[in-house]
Enzyme design. Structure first.
Site, PDB file in Angstrom:
ATOM      1  N   ASP A 296      14.140 -44.059  18.635  1.00 11.40           N
ATOM      2  CA  ASP A 296      13.708 -44.787  17.727  1.00 11.40           C
ATOM      3  C   ASP A 296      14.892 -45.554  17.293  1.00 11.40           C
ATOM      4  O   ASP A 296      16.308 -45.673  18.433  1.00 11.40           O
ATOM      5  CB  ASP A 296      13.274 -43.582  16.557  1.00 11.40           C
ATOM      6  CG  ASP A 296      12.549 -44.134  15.186  1.00 11.40           C
ATOM      7  OD1 ASP A 296      12.229 -45.396  15.329  1.00 11.40           O
ATOM      8  OD2 ASP A 296      11.782 -43.403  14.604  1.00 11.40           O
TER       9      ASP A 296
ATOM     10  N   GLU B  73      11.215 -49.042  18.981  1.00 10.70           N
ATOM     11  CA  GLU B  73      11.526 -50.394  18.592  1.00 10.70           C
ATOM     12  C   GLU B  73      10.852 -51.371  17.049  1.00 10.70           C
ATOM     13  O   GLU B  73      11.057 -52.572  16.745  1.00 10.70           O
ATOM     14  CB  GLU B  73      13.333 -51.118  18.703  1.00 10.70           C
ATOM     15  CG  GLU B  73      13.247 -52.326  19.585  1.00 10.70           C
ATOM     16  CD  GLU B  73      11.964 -53.029  19.658  1.00 10.70           C
ATOM     17  OE1 GLU B  73      10.744 -53.145  19.192  1.00 10.70           O
ATOM     18  OE2 GLU B  73      12.554 -54.686  18.605  1.00 10.70           O
ATOM     19  N   TRP B  74       9.623 -50.677  17.231  1.00  7.79           N
ATOM     20  CA  TRP B  74       8.611 -52.196  16.808  1.00  7.79           C
ATOM     21  C   TRP B  74       7.848 -52.951  17.335  1.00  7.79           C
ATOM     22  O   TRP B  74       7.313 -53.948  15.680  1.00  7.79           O
ATOM     23  CB  TRP B  74       8.278 -51.344  15.326  1.00  7.79           C
ATOM     24  CG  TRP B  74       9.512 -49.931  14.997  1.00  7.79           C
ATOM     25  CD1 TRP B  74       8.858 -48.870  15.381  1.00  7.79           C
ATOM     26  CD2 TRP B  74      10.206 -49.835  14.385  1.00  7.79           C
ATOM     27  NE1 TRP B  74       9.512 -47.178  14.617  1.00  7.79           N
ATOM     28  CE2 TRP B  74      10.502 -48.663  13.860  1.00  7.79           C
ATOM     29  CE3 TRP B  74      11.632 -51.054  13.855  1.00  7.79           C
ATOM     30  CZ2 TRP B  74      11.992 -47.602  13.490  1.00  7.79           C
ATOM     31  CZ3 TRP B  74      12.611 -49.993  13.067  1.00  7.79           C
ATOM     32  CH2 TRP B  74      13.172 -48.940  13.015  1.00  7.79           C
ATOM     33  N   GLY B  75       8.679 -53.676  18.011  1.00 11.35           N
ATOM     34  CA  GLY B  75       8.774 -54.738  18.601  1.00 11.35           C
ATOM     35  C   GLY B  75       9.216 -56.290  17.743  1.00 11.35           C
ATOM     36  O   GLY B  75       9.005 -57.211  18.755  1.00 11.35           O
TER      37      GLY B  75
ATOM     38  N   ASP C 281       4.122 -48.815  12.253  1.00  9.54           N
ATOM     39  CA  ASP C 281       3.831 -46.743  12.575  1.00  9.54           C
ATOM     40  C   ASP C 281       1.868 -47.548  12.533  1.00  9.54           C
ATOM     41  O   ASP C 281       1.562 -47.655  11.568  1.00  9.54           O
ATOM     42  CB  ASP C 281       4.390 -46.301  11.679  1.00  9.54           C
ATOM     43  CG  ASP C 281       5.847 -45.872  11.816  1.00  9.54           C
ATOM     44  OD1 ASP C 281       6.160 -46.433  13.063  1.00  9.54           O
ATOM     45  OD2 ASP C 281       6.210 -45.073  11.271  1.00  9.54           O
TER      46      ASP C 281
HETATM   47  C1  GLA Z   1       9.431 -43.721  13.122  1.00 11.44           C
HETATM   48  C2  GLA Z   1       8.983 -44.120  14.078  1.00 11.44           C
HETATM   49  C3  GLA Z   1       7.471 -43.575  13.721  1.00 11.44           C
HETATM   50  C4  GLA Z   1       8.067 -41.518  13.574  1.00 11.44           C
HETATM   51  C5  GLA Z   1       9.050 -42.103  12.795  1.00 11.44           C
HETATM   52  C6  GLA Z   1      10.542 -40.605  12.376  1.00 11.44           C
HETATM   53  O1  GLA Z   1       8.359 -44.382  11.696  1.00 11.44           O
HETATM   54  O2  GLA Z   1       7.691 -45.261  14.097  1.00 11.44           O
HETATM   55  O3  GLA Z   1       6.685 -43.094  14.760  1.00 11.44           O
HETATM   56  O4  GLA Z   1       8.653 -41.327  14.309  1.00 11.44           O
HETATM   57  O5  GLA Z   1       9.762 -43.039  12.718  1.00 11.44           O
HETATM   58  O6  GLA Z   1      10.776 -40.884  11.178  1.00 11.44           O
END
Ligand code: GLA
Length: 403
Positions: free
Chosen positions: A153, A186-188, A208
């Site tokens: 993450d 890292e969500w993009g 998420d």
């Molecule tokens: C981030 C990630 C999620 C999950 C949470 C855990 O938000 O994007 O998928 O792993 O952390 O804390």
């Protein structure tokens, strides 16, 4: 003597160069099709312990999920509590009294694989110890426990550079010598699809997922149709061994109707997304199980050509998605995103060319092909005739065209 020193120096430089380049890579041939498994996060959050994880592994086998292709049991955030005096990561001994190695052994004994979670920052997203500064040590620990998959993450990273941070962990995993599927999470933000193919096997493309159709949370979570839009146009970056990940599945978590859950699952398969179930496998309804284990829909996701499907045409509130498959077959998914039932009368003579993901790619010609409805498991004739159907609100018509 002088020549000897010179020789030693050259040898050292060569060794350093070989050593560096040998480590500067990911493991070969992992995840040639999108990884399939289960993760604790979407349903359990921090409410995890070793009994639950064992029961989920048992359910993965007894429910037919393993037979359908799911293999990873991934523990997400909140398994770790501290570091010991030597800096080794310490698992929560109350929730995991037998330890991670014993849990991994149990999961392996079921013919499944074991995944863990950590974070590039100093703390994880749930404020547990992260791997920053401990990458090589953590990678060795994971190898000694038998970890097969690492989700990594990006919380609490201050000014860390994403690409650099993920390369450090990639190199650490490689140096630890146990092949590990590496997920970049890292969500993009840094457009990982542009650099992550050499670093890991999959990378999150979005924030998420939330268990809803199209809601938006102020902390940055999105319903699955919004996630779909964010991932839709990234197909050119995906392929065998390197996949876009629009986040784990919400099928069976209660926030979607069965129709919406089926559409969510289908679109993930059309996008060659990793299929990481996020529901409690111990208590699935029969419709959830039917969705998650539909082998013909899963076969679209797992097709060896490894093409991410794309939105081909949009008409009258319907999105028509196309996914080229091996042997010149093709999957099509008519997705009724609207709130009313729609009739389609699709003329194959008019729409007889599908481009291969890009307008300048080689077109795929639909001549006379057989049509199979994958959810109803029945033939819908051939493309000689128009395809007529009614599609309910939020539902999909998912077909495979074969010769
Ligand atoms: C981030 C990630 C999620 C999950 C949470 C855990 O938000 O994007 O998928 O792993 O952390 O804390």
């Amino acid at each position: 003597m002088k020549t000897k020193i010179k020789f030693d120096l050259i040898a050292a430089i060569v060794a350093l160069f070989i050593g560096t380049t040998a480590f500067a890579q990911k493991f070969e041939n992992l995840a040639l099709t999108p990884p399939m498994g289960w993760s604790s996060w979407n349903n359990f959050g921090d409410r995890i312990d070793e009994n639950k994880i064992r029961e989920v592994a048992d359910a993965m086998v007894s429910s037919g999920m393993k037979d359908a292709g799911y293999e990873y049991i991934n523990i997400d955030d909140c398994w770790q509590v501290s570091r010991d005096k030597k800096g080794n990561i310490v698992a929560d001994s109350i929730k995991f009294p037998s330890g991670m190695k014993a849990l991994a052994d149990y999961i392996h004994s079921k013919g499944l694989k074991f995944g863990l979670y950590s974070c590039a920052g100093s703390l994880t997203c749930a404020d547990r110890p992260g791997s920053r500064g401990y990458e090589y040590q953590d990678a060795r620990t994971y190898a000694s426990w038998g970890v097969d998959f690492l989700k990594y993450d990006f919380c609490n990273t201050d000014s860390q550079n994403a690409e650099g941070a993920y390369k450090t962990m990639r190199d650490a995993l490689f140096a630890a010598k146990r092949p590990v599927v590496f997920e970049i999470c890292e969500w993009g933000g840094s457009q990982p699809w542009k650099w992550a193919g050499k670093v890991g096997e999959l990378w999150r493309t979005t924030g998420d997922i939330v268990d809803c159709w199209d809601c938006k949370q102020n902390w940055g979570g999105f319903g699955w149709t919004l996630i779909l839009d964010k991932n839709a146009d990234l197909g050119e970056h995906a392929g065998p061994g390197h996949w876009n990940h629009p986040d784990m599945l919400e099928v069976g978590n209660g926030g979607l109707t069965d129709v919406e859950a089926r559409s969510h699952f289908t679109l993930w398969c059309m996008m060659a997304a990793p299929l990481i179930a996020g529901n409690d496998l111990r208590s699935m309804t029969s419709s959830t199980k039917e969705i998650l284990t539909n082998k013909e829909v899963i076969a679209l996701d797992q097709d060896a050509l490894g093409k991410q499907g794309f939105r081909w045409i949009t008409f009258n509130g319907i999105e028509l998605w196309a996914k080229p498959l091996k042997n010149d077959e093709i999957a099509l998914c008519f997705f009724n995103r609207s709130d009313v039932a729609k009739n389609i009368d699709f003329d194959w003579k008019k729409e007889n060319r599908v481009w291969n993901g890009k307008p300048d790619g080689s077109p795929f010609y639909i001549k006379n092909m057989n049509i199979k409805d994958l959810w109803l498991n029945k033939s819908l004739g051939t493309t000689k005739d128009n395809l007529k159907a009614t599609i309910q609100p939020h539902d999909v018509l998912t077909i495979r065209l074969t010769k």
